[in-house]
Design a protein around this motif. Structure first.
Motif: not given
Length: 392
Positions: A348-360
């Motif tokens: 989850i955290t790696t995917c969020m990082g790769n799409v540029g999302a700081r939170d859910l």
């Protein structure tokens, strides 16, 4: 909207996890700096916060007292089934051993017999107190027909969350054989947050939210051990179901200023599926089979659904998933398998990082593409050798 499937009949095109992919962002973020906090609203006071947006399903092969305590310590939430072996038997370990050891040709009959034993109200209170004594958040589940009775007992014992769960949930359930649950009244009279499920549609989700639940579960039939889609022909693929219910959540918030989270329930065995569910609009996910693989799970590497032992129409089966690692490994790694079933939070955290999302909330804005070849493109050797993304 939709496509013709025959004369005078249209059908919508819908999508599951394998049919879509998430598009990388134009900005990337250090995975260690994203926020995965899930907040469950409470009527009074601050919301209940979970460090990770993952719940363990209320299934007997997944959650017992020990598992619930460990899951809570790791930042998630495990839901105990109040109509399972934990509340029917004082010594559930003996019963679980029978379930594990029985031949697959006899397992349905055995489960039907085991679940004929009545629920003991005193065991409901005892299990809730055991979870609380372990320093954990106590979440419990029952079907609507027993919710008023069991909800009162669980709340008195100190439960923090009550889940009303059925194959399909609606506000307007019609029956002449028994009294239907008044969902609005139940949510109003319970002093603890009530989660309601399951649903897959916009209109019914909006109507359920009007009754005052703290969250809504999304998903009909996608679970690994569930056979509802084969037995009943019923269900909507989880990507479409999540997007539709998220739209209802957003419309309800716009109308009332009350935010009711949705929790995608089932169909996610790997980190990529969890990431897709969150990006499609889920505020959290509920997972079963992935946690049934934990050493701490009471099913000892086996998993079966809540409807498996139904006396007249079983809608589940016992499956062997194997015990592959500790609960901590499954959630946080280090992963020792190559199929994405361990280190779900890392995914989850790696995917969020790769799409540029700081939170859910930002993660839910991720660009999504229809990509039916996403799991097979360039993966011939993995498929032939049954490794990685080719694992069956």
């Amino acid at each position: 909207m939709g496509m013709w499937i025959g004369r005078n009949r249209k059908a919508r095109v819908t999508y599951g996890f394998d049919a879509i992919a998430l598009v990388p962002g134009s900005v990337t973020i250090n995975p260690n700096e994203v926020d995965t906090t899930f907040r469950l609203p409470r009527r009074a006071g601050a919301p209940l916060e979970l460090k990770i947006p993952i719940l363990a399903s209320a299934m007997d092969g997944v959650v017992d007292v020990r598992f619930a305590v460990e899951m809570s310590k790791l930042g998630g939430l495990a839901v105990l089934n109040l109509e399972g072996v934990q509340t029917r038997y004082k010594n559930p370990s003996e019963v679980l051993e029978k379930i594990v050891q029985t031949d697959k040709s006899d397992i349905t009959a055995l489960l039907q017999k085991i679940y004929q034993e009545p629920v003991q109200p005193e065991l409901i209170g005892a299990r809730v107190r055991q979870i609380k004594d372990g320093g954990a958040i106590a979440a419990v589940s029952s079907i609507p027909q027993r919710a008023v009775e069991f909800g009162a007992i669980a709340q008195e014992a100190g439960a923090d969350i009550f889940v009303v769960q059925s194959t399909v949930s609606t506000v307007r359930h019609i029956s002449s054989e028994y009294k239907s649950l008044d969902l609005a009244r139940f949510c109003r009279e319970m002093q603890i947050p009530v989660i309601v499920g399951n649903t897959v549609g916009y209109d019914v989700t909006f109507e359920i939210m009007n009754c005052g639940p703290a969250a809504v579960l999304v998903g009909v039939g996608p679970g690994a051990a569930c056979t509802s889609r084969g037995v009943l022909g019923l269900g909507v693929p989880q990507v479409t179901a999540t997007v539709d219910c998220a739209a209802a959540r957003d419309a309800y918030f716009k109308k009332t200023s009350r935010f009711v989270p949705i929790i995608t329930d089932g169909g996610m065995s790997k980190g990529g599926d969890v990431c897709k569910a969150l990006a499609c609009g889920a505020d959290a996910v509920m997972v079963g089979s992935a946690f049934a693989k934990a050493y701490e799970a009471p099913g000892r590497g086996y998993h079966w659904g809540m409807a498996t032992p139904h006396a007249n129409l079983p809608r589940g089966t016992r499956i062997k998933v194997g015990a592959t690692g500790s609960l901590k490994q499954i959630l946080f790694g280090p992963a020792e398998v190559d199929d994405g079933s361990q280190n779900l939070v890392g995914a989850i955290t790696t995917c969020m990082g790769n799409v540029g999302a700081r939170d859910l909330a930002e993660f839910q804005q991720t660009e999504i593409i229809i990509a039916p070849s996403i799991k097979t493109e360039g993966k011939l050797f993995q498929t032939v050798q049954n490794v990685g993304m080719g694992t069956r």
